[in-house]
Design a protein around this motif. Structure first.
Motif, PDB file in Angstrom:
ATOM      1  N   THR A 197       2.464   2.275   4.670  1.00 15.92           N
ATOM      2  CA  THR A 197       1.649   3.302   4.052  1.00 15.92           C
ATOM      3  C   THR A 197       0.248   2.768   3.803  1.00 15.92           C
ATOM      4  OG1 THR A 197       3.616   4.094   2.936  1.00 15.92           O
ATOM      5  CG2 THR A 197       1.517   4.858   2.091  1.00 15.92           C
ATOM      6  N   ARG A 198      -0.744   3.602   4.091  1.00 22.80           N
ATOM      7  CA  ARG A 198      -2.116   3.198   3.836  1.00 22.80           C
ATOM      8  C   ARG A 198      -2.592   3.947   2.600  1.00 22.80           C
ATOM      9  NH1 ARG A 198      -3.728  -0.037   7.196  1.00 22.80           N
ATOM     10  NH2 ARG A 198      -5.651   0.053   8.256  1.00 22.80           N
ATOM     11  N   PHE A 199      -3.343   3.244   1.808  1.00 25.74           N
ATOM     12  CA  PHE A 199      -3.901   3.886   0.629  1.00 25.74           C
ATOM     13  C   PHE A 199      -5.356   3.484   0.491  1.00 25.74           C
ATOM     14  CE2 PHE A 199      -2.470  -0.173  -0.942  1.00 25.74           C
ATOM     15  CZ  PHE A 199      -3.330  -0.519  -1.963  1.00 25.74           C
ATOM     16  N   ALA A 200      -6.094   4.291  -0.220  1.00 26.93           N
ATOM     17  CA  ALA A 200      -7.512   4.020  -0.438  1.00 26.93           C
ATOM     18  C   ALA A 200      -7.764   4.030  -1.940  1.00 26.93           C
ATOM     19  CB  ALA A 200      -8.370   5.073   0.252  1.00 26.93           C
ATOM     20  N   PRO A 252      -4.915  -2.408  -8.800  1.00 28.44           N
ATOM     21  CA  PRO A 252      -3.879  -3.072  -9.575  1.00 28.44           C
ATOM     22  C   PRO A 252      -2.683  -3.417  -8.695  1.00 28.44           C
ATOM     23  CG  PRO A 252      -3.876  -0.731 -10.036  1.00 28.44           C
ATOM     24  CD  PRO A 252      -5.079  -1.007  -9.176  1.00 28.44           C
ATOM     25  N   GLY A 253      -2.037  -4.510  -9.026  1.00 24.84           N
ATOM     26  CA  GLY A 253      -0.859  -4.922  -8.273  1.00 24.84           C
ATOM     27  C   GLY A 253      -1.174  -5.725  -7.034  1.00 24.84           C
ATOM     28  N   ARG A 278       1.983  -5.171  -1.981  1.00 21.35           N
ATOM     29  CA  ARG A 278       3.327  -5.269  -1.420  1.00 21.35           C
ATOM     30  C   ARG A 278       4.341  -4.566  -2.308  1.00 21.35           C
ATOM     31  NH1 ARG A 278       2.519 -11.490   0.204  1.00 21.35           N
ATOM     32  NH2 ARG A 278       1.061 -11.074   1.882  1.00 21.35           N
ATOM     33  N   TYR A 279       5.305  -3.939  -1.651  1.00 17.93           N
ATOM     34  CA  TYR A 279       6.403  -3.289  -2.348  1.00 17.93           C
ATOM     35  C   TYR A 279       7.529  -4.293  -2.489  1.00 17.93           C
ATOM     36  CZ  TYR A 279      10.089   0.056  -3.438  1.00 17.93           C
ATOM     37  OH  TYR A 279      11.114   0.731  -4.050  1.00 17.93           O
ATOM     38  N   GLU A 316       6.191   6.466  -6.458  1.00 12.96           N
ATOM     39  CA  GLU A 316       4.975   7.262  -6.357  1.00 12.96           C
ATOM     40  C   GLU A 316       3.736   6.418  -6.099  1.00 12.96           C
ATOM     41  OE1 GLU A 316       4.657   9.690  -9.843  1.00 12.96           O
ATOM     42  OE2 GLU A 316       6.338  10.966  -9.240  1.00 12.96           O
ATOM     43  N   ARG A 317       3.795   5.146  -6.466  1.00 12.00           N
ATOM     44  CA  ARG A 317       2.624   4.300  -6.262  1.00 12.00           C
ATOM     45  C   ARG A 317       2.490   3.977  -4.780  1.00 12.00           C
ATOM     46  NH1 ARG A 317       2.819  -0.661  -9.957  1.00 12.00           N
ATOM     47  NH2 ARG A 317       4.832  -0.897  -8.960  1.00 12.00           N
ATOM     48  N   ALA A 318       1.263   3.870  -4.322  1.00 11.02           N
ATOM     49  CA  ALA A 318       1.007   3.580  -2.910  1.00 11.02           C
ATOM     50  C   ALA A 318       1.108   2.082  -2.652  1.00 11.02           C
ATOM     51  CB  ALA A 318      -0.375   4.077  -2.515  1.00 11.02           C
ATOM     52  N   TYR A 319       1.727   1.729  -1.538  1.00 17.54           N
ATOM     53  CA  TYR A 319       1.879   0.344  -1.128  1.00 17.54           C
ATOM     54  C   TYR A 319       1.382   0.220   0.301  1.00 17.54           C
ATOM     55  CZ  TYR A 319       4.828  -0.057  -5.203  1.00 17.54           C
ATOM     56  OH  TYR A 319       5.286  -0.051  -6.495  1.00 17.54           O
TER      57      TYR A 319
END
Length: 162
Positions: free
Chosen positions: A29-32, A51-52, A74-75, A87-90
Motif C-alpha cells: 500500500t502506498r500512502f502520502a 508517525p511509526g 512497516r506493518y 485503518e492506518r496506512a502502511y
C-alpha cells in the motif's frame, strides 16, 4: 442473537481480500503523509508527519532543484493474532518537491522528532538580502546624522505665546 450488519460484513471481506492479495505477507500500500511548506527570510521549511516510521527507514535526496523524501512504515503482522480493523496506512511513500534555484540544496538539514520530519533548505548566498553602500566621488559616503529643524510656523507661534 446477533444482528446482521452489512457494513461489517463488507469491511471483513475487504480485510480478507487485502490479506489474501498481499504477497508473502508484505503490504504494498502506498500512502502520502500530510506536508506543510513554509518560507521565511532564512529559507524553506518542509514538515512531514510520518508517525511509526523509524529514522533509518527515511531516505532524503536533493539534486537538480528537487527534494525527494522516501520512507517506509512497516506493518508488524503476527500470524497468531487476527486483525479486526486495519485503518492506518502502511508501505512506502515518496514525496518530491520542486525547489526554486534561490535555495541551496547542498545545505539541507533534517530533524526527526516524535514522528515529525522537518527539513530546512537555506537560501543560497546569491539570493541573500544585502546592504549596499553608495559611493560618492569614488569613495564610500559616510553616514550622516541630520537633526530635524522646527518648521517656521512653530517657531513663530512659540514666540508669540511667550
Amino acid at each position: 442473537m446477533m444482528r446482521f450488519d452489512p457494513f461489517r460484513e463488507i469491511e471483513e471481506l475487504t480485510q480478507r481480500m487485502d490479506r489474501a492479495l498481499a504477497s508473502g505477507g508484505t503490504q504494498t500500500t502506498r500512502f502520502a503523509p500530510p506536508v506543510d511548506v513554509h518560507e521565511d527570510e532564512q529559507g524553506l521549511e518542509v514538515t512531514l508527519d510520518i508517525p511509526g516510521v523509524r529514522p533509518e527507514d527515511i531516505q532524503i535526496e536533493a539534486e537538480n532543484q528537487t527534494l525527494t523524501v522516501q520512507a517506509e512504515r512497516r506493518y508488524n503482522r503476527i500470524d497468531s493474532r487476527t486483525a479486526h480493523r486495519v485503518e492506518r496506512a502502511y508501505g512506502t511513500f515518496t514525496r518530491t518537491f520542486s525547489v526554486p534555484a534561490k535555495y541551496d540544496l547542498t545545505k539541507v538539514e533534517a530533524d526527526f522528532d516524535h514522528g515529525t520530519l522537518s527539513l530546512r533548505v537555506p537560501r543560497s548566498e546569491a539570493a541573500q538580502k544585502r546592504s549596499i553602500s553608495v559611493r560618492s566621488g569614488g569613495q564610500l559616503a559616510q553616514p550622516k546624522t541630520v537633526e530635524a529643524a522646527q518648521p517656521e510656523t512653530e517657531k513663530t507661534e512659540k514666540n508669540v505665546t511667550e
